[in-house]
Structures are given as structure tokens and as C-alpha cells.
Design an enzyme around this catalytic site. Structure first.
Site, mmCIF file in Angstrom:
data_model
loop_
_atom_site.group_PDB
_atom_site.id
_atom_site.type_symbol
_atom_site.label_atom_id
_atom_site.label_comp_id
_atom_site.label_asym_id
_atom_site.label_seq_id
_atom_site.Cartn_x
_atom_site.Cartn_y
_atom_site.Cartn_z
ATOM 1 C CG HIS A 45 -0.375 0.195 2.519
ATOM 2 N ND1 HIS A 45 0.466 -0.724 3.100
ATOM 3 C CD2 HIS A 45 -0.480 1.209 3.422
ATOM 4 C CE1 HIS A 45 0.841 -0.287 4.300
ATOM 5 N NE2 HIS A 45 0.289 0.890 4.514
ATOM 6 C CG HIS B 88 0.246 4.695 4.566
ATOM 7 N ND1 HIS B 88 -0.517 3.884 5.361
ATOM 8 C CD2 HIS B 88 -0.548 5.744 4.212
ATOM 9 C CE1 HIS B 88 -1.735 4.426 5.498
ATOM 10 N NE2 HIS B 88 -1.773 5.547 4.801
ATOM 11 C CG ASP C 160 5.242 3.476 6.862
ATOM 12 O OD1 ASP C 160 4.343 3.916 6.117
ATOM 13 O OD2 ASP C 160 5.011 2.687 7.804
ATOM 14 C CG HIS C 161 4.321 0.369 3.867
ATOM 15 N ND1 HIS C 161 4.173 -0.955 4.206
ATOM 16 C CD2 HIS C 161 4.021 1.086 4.981
ATOM 17 C CE1 HIS C 161 3.777 -1.037 5.475
ATOM 18 N NE2 HIS C 161 3.675 0.187 5.965
HETATM 19 ZN ZN LIG Z 1 0.199 2.062 6.387
#
Ligand SMILES: [Zn+2]
Length: 302
Positions: free
Chosen positions: A83, A85, A87-88
Site C-alpha cells: 500500500h 504509505h 513508510d512502505h
Molecule cells: Zn500504512
């Protein structure tokens, strides 16, 4: 009795070191610990020789270098993203430049709009665009491994988990984490979708969950059932507030959470209550005076 969730809060690996966690899986933790990421983003490497990298992580040069170093002599065939976000997903393109591998996985960030209000989680990666978008049930594969996309909207509308059937394992991204409940923050976060996505996991036979943040979950179904019970309990508490004539979210939060969380986290809790209220309104149980919003006055629908 409040629902007890059997959280797994053991320390993670030191950042930057690829650790083998199963025959087919290695994990490298990024140096981005925070209130939202626990010890940091865990990037997974699946396979040997020809590998997939799941959730390359935040835009941190040393983390990119750690992934590239860990894969010296191997070929990255797929970069896979759960997904959008920050941090990903942001390191997907730099990792692509370093390896030449295509980016697969979730679609662009769902709401496509500025998300106002308190910062209650890592923000959206609005730049993300996959080379190949995976639909529910589609898979990518390499030598000895298969990753099948399991669409699990709720935390974000585009969230995918990935099933590694060879190990009866599921990479759960931020849908189910061992150390914490997931943040469901409207408008892109959707409580009704999240609950359905939890139910979906109960229909599966995964023996282990590998979340992005924190340690694996091995008691999979009891863990998911505890999450569902916890949210139903929260929902009942909101309905009890409304039954007592408390119709403003900011007045519900202290009553529901009391001193179980620091008041510093009340704005995040308000987002979570709001996510529940949107879901209850969609199900016809709750009505707003005027437009639905975090500041609106609510009542039980008749
Ligand atoms: Zn997330």
C-alpha cells in the site's frame, strides 16, 4: 471485560541487516522507528537467487543500500508493494533503478486528496504508480515461490496482502500487525471495509502472518478474532455514548478511552471513532445533524 488482544511486542532486528526468518523469507528493517512504525519498516525478500522484494520502504538511502547489499549476486524479478504509505512504497522506484525490476502491487493512493486534520499515521505516497497493478487473486511467481494478491481494503483503500502458499504464510502489510491495531483514518481509511477484510482472513488457512512492522503472528485466527471483537467493543461504546446523548466525537473520546491512552493521542482516537461513526451511519444505525464530519453532532438513528 475489555477484549484482550494477544499483541506480539518483541524487539525487532537491528536495522540494515538481512535476517533469514524462514526458508524462503528474509527481513531487513529500515532505520525509521516511530510511534507509527514501531521499530521500523520491515522489508521482505522472498526466494533465493531470483527474488521478490516486498515493501522496499521509506526514502532512506542507507536502507536502499542495505537491500542492494543483501542481494549481491541475486536477481530481483519483482518489486511488490502492499500500500501507498510513505513508510512502505517510496523506495520502490530507487530500487527499480538499482535492479531493473518492475514494480507490482497495489494501485495509486486511493483518496487522491489532501487528508486534513491531525497527523495520525504515516502519510500517503501520492507519487506511487505501479508498472503492473495486481487484482485480488492475481499472482507473481519465481523459482520456488508464488505471491498471490489478497485485496484487503480498510487501512488504505488499495491495501494488498500477499500469500506465499509454499509456506502457508501471508504478508499482511499494515492490515494486521502484531504490535498494534491498525490506524483507520478517513477519508482513505474505511472501517466497514477493514472489518470485511478482517473477516476475509478468517476464511483463509494462513499459518503465519508476516506484518511490515514487528514480529510474526503465529496464532493467526485467534488474533484476527480478537481484533474484530475489539472493534465491536469500540462500536458498542460509541452507541452507548449516543444512547446517553453524547453526540460530539470530542466528548465521546475521553469517555471511551479514559486514561487508557495519553490525552496526546486523543486526536488519533477521534479519527478512529469517526471511522466507526461513518461505518455506523452507512449501516443506518447513526445519523448526523447536517453533514457527516469529525465535528458534527450525532444521534442514534430511529
Ligand atoms: Zn500504512
Amino acid at each position: 471485560m475489555p477484549v484482550e488482544i494477544p499483541f506480539v511486542r518483541a524487539p525487532d532486528f537491528p536495522p540494515g541487516e538481512a535476517r533469514e526468518v524462514s526458508p524462503l523469507i528474509r527481513r531487513i528493517v529500515a532505520p525509521n522507528p516511530s510511534a507509527f512504525t514501531f521499530h521500523g519498516t520491515g522489508t521482505y525478500i522472498v526466494g533465493r537467487g531470483t527474488v521478490a522484494v516486498i515493501d522496499p520502504g521509506p526514502m532512506i538511502e542507507s536502507h536502499l543500500q542495505a537491500i542492494v547489499d543483501a542481494l549481491a549476486g541475486e536477481t530481483v524479478s519483482h518489486i511488490v508493494v502492499t500500500h501507498t504509505h510513505i513508510d512502505h512504497s517510496p523506495l520502490a522506484r530507487p530500487l527499480q533503478r538499482a535492479t531493473g525490476a518492475p514494480v507490482w502491487g497495489c494501485g495509486p493512493h486511493g483518496s487522491g486528496k489532501h487528508e486534513p486534520g491531525e497527523k495520525v499515521e504515516e502519510g500517503g505516497d501520492m507519487e506511487f504508480a505501479p508498472d503492473r497493478q495486481l487484482q485480488h487473486g492475481e499472482a507473481v511467481e519465481g523459482a520456488g515461490w508464488t505471491l498471490e494478491a489478497v485485496h484487503t481494503p480498510g487501512h488504505t483503500s488499495n491495501h494488498l496482502c500477499f500469500a506465499l502458499s509454499e509456506e502457508k504464510a501471508l504478508f499482511t502489510g499494515d492490515h494486521v500487525m502484531g504490535w498494534s491495531t491498525s490506524v483507520i483514518s478517513p477519508p482513505d481509511g474505511d472501517m466497514g471495509a477493514y472489518m470485511k477484510s478482517l473477516e476475509l482472513l478468517l476464511e483463509r488457512e494462513d499459518e503465519v502472518y508476516w506484518p511490515t512492522h514487528g514480529k510474526p503472528v503465529r496464532e493467526t485466527k485467534p488474533f484476527v478474532r480478537a481484533f474484530i471483537a475489539h472493534r465491536r467493543e469500540r462500536e458498542a461504546a460509541i452507541l452507548a455514548c449516543l444512547g446517553d446523548g453524547i453526540g460530539l466525537i470530542r466528548e465521546m473520546v475521553p469517555r471511551i478511552y479514559g486514561n487508557t491512552i495519553p490525552s496526546l493521542l486523543y486526536p488519533a482516537a477521534a479519527c478512529s471513532v469517526f471511522a466507526h461513526i461513518i461505518d455506523l451511519a452507512e449501516r443506518g444505525a447513526v445519523a448526523a445533524e447536517g453533514a457527516i464530519g469529525i465535528e458534527a453532532q450525532y444521534r442514534l438513528a430511529r
